[in-house]
Design an enzyme around this catalytic site. Structure first.
Site, PDB file in Angstrom:
ATOM      1  CB  CYS A  29      -5.686   2.831  -0.786  1.00  0.00           C
ATOM      2  SG  CYS A  29      -5.824   2.098   0.830  1.00  0.00           S
ATOM      3  CB  CYS A  32      -7.076  -0.755  -0.041  1.00  0.00           C
ATOM      4  SG  CYS A  32      -7.709   0.758   0.683  1.00  0.00           S
TER       5      CYS A  32
END
Lengths: 104, 284
Positions: A29, A32
């Site tokens: 991700c 993230c």
């Protein structure tokens, strides 16, 4: 110091009831990864005042399911063993410090 | 690497900004959709661009793009899904993160309002990023709301991950895998309780666990919540500076008239202002 939580470690910390900020993330991700340095920084900044940790949703799926994490990054705040607030998505550090400061 | 300037948007404003910044020898990365997906590409004839009347929008865009490419501008085709100001700027496209010291916003105007329930269920079933959240929906029912040209591709990706995908959009999609059902609908609302339970599409409720809303661009105010706007447009000064340090804006996103010449002029100014900002900034 930043804590990388396993399920056991998480539950133990939760039972202690202290103020906790937990970043649910995964390495696939992009957002993230972007939030990573902010979380690291807050872990140092709140050393001794709050527990700042991360949960890898790939490795700890049970925790992700328990808290209904359906979008990452999601940052959840806990106090006295209960969820008190959550922030979904990338945010500036101030969004997190605000919650921490008002619950110290 | 860290770019001097990241430009969000590959229309006339973004490309003009990129060319001007390269002229000052700055490294520039443009993140945006393919120029073919710009609303200008659909214009059959543009007659009010100084000295060059009678061209199609596509001809203009192609020439602008070529110019930028020849000047050494780098391109990433994709959608910026999140942004963070942290020692400069970080921008996420899919699972990639790009870094820049200054930022120019030139995304055009986002013509789509949010759907009822969309904001309420963000993170509780509503997602904007298939790459980020797809894995959390393996084995579940998801709906892809296709409002961008790459949405069918993202829907295929989710299906291959193991989600059960239904594709909803006002127009039939191109390039959608045959196994994915398509529902033609335009009036949508996200429904749920604690989390998403379904999507109402033209009055019919389709049960699901997740809704991926995939638009052409993410609104700048969603990327940068502290950005000041006025009547829906990004607020800028004469230097095209926004209220956020190191962030400039140009083109349709700053207001009317929504014209190529205005976008190009603003892009140029925004780039020079960004260069000036970088030159004055102490080295870290």
């Amino acid at each position: 110091m930043l804590v990388h939580f396993s399920k056991e470690g998480f539950d133990k910390a939760l039972n202690d009831g202290k103020l906790m900020m937990v970043d649910f993330w995964a390495d696939w991700c992009g957002p993230c990864k972007m939030l990573g340095p902010v979380i690291d920084d807050l872990a140092n900044q709140y050393e001794g005042k709050a527990i700042v940790g991360k949960v890898n949703v790939d490795e700890e799926q049970e925790l992700a399911i328990r808290y209904g994490v359906m979008s990452i990054p999601t940052v959840i705040f806990f106090k006295d063993g209960k969820e008190i607030e959550r922030k979904v998505g990338v945010m500036p550090g101030g969004a997190f410090t605000q919650v921490l400061d008002s619950n110290l | 690497m860290t770019y001097d300037i990241i430009v969000l948007g590959s229309g006339p404003a973004g490309l003009a900004a990129a060319v001007a910044a390269r002229g000052r020898d700055k490294s520039v990365l443009v993140i945006g959709n393919r120029w073919q997906d710009s609303p200008l590409a659909k214009a059959e004839r543009v007659d009010n661009y100084l000295g060059l009347p009678g061209r199609t929008g596509a001809e203009m865009l192609e020439a602008f793009y070529q110019h930028a490419a020849e000047m050494g501008v780098e391109f990433v085709v994709g959608k910026a899904i999140s942004l963070m100001a942290w020692n400069g700027f970080m921008v996420t496209v899919g699972s990639q993160v790009y870094e820049g010291k200054a930022l120019i916003l030139a995304p055009g105007v986002v013509r789509q309002a949010k759907y009822p329930g969309e904001e309420e269920y963000l993170g509780r079933g509503v997602s904007y990023c298939a790459t980020c959240d797809g894995m959390l929906y393996r084995g579940k029912q998801v709906i892809v709301v296709g409002r961008s040209s790459d949405a069918p591709h993202e829907a295929n990706y989710l299906q291959r991950l193991g989600a059960h995908v239904t594709y909803v959009s006002p127009q039939p999609p191109q390039g959608l895998d045959e196994g994915i059902p398509f529902v033609k609908a335009g009036k949508l609302a996200v429904k749920g309780e604690q989390a998403v339970t379904g999507l109402e599409a033209d009055g019919v409720l389709i049960p699901c666990d997740g809704v991926f809303v995939l638009r052409q661009t993410v609104a700048p105010t969603d990327l940068l919540p502290t950005l000041e706007t006025e009547a829906g447009y990004i607020k800028v000064d004469r230097r095209m500076a926004t209220n956020v340090e190191g962030v400039f804006a140009a083109g349709d996103c700053t207001g009317t008239p929504l014209q190529v010449s205005k976008a190009v002029g603003e892009g140029h100014v925004a780039a020079l202002s960004a260069c000036e900002y970088l030159d004055q900034k102490p080295e870290q």
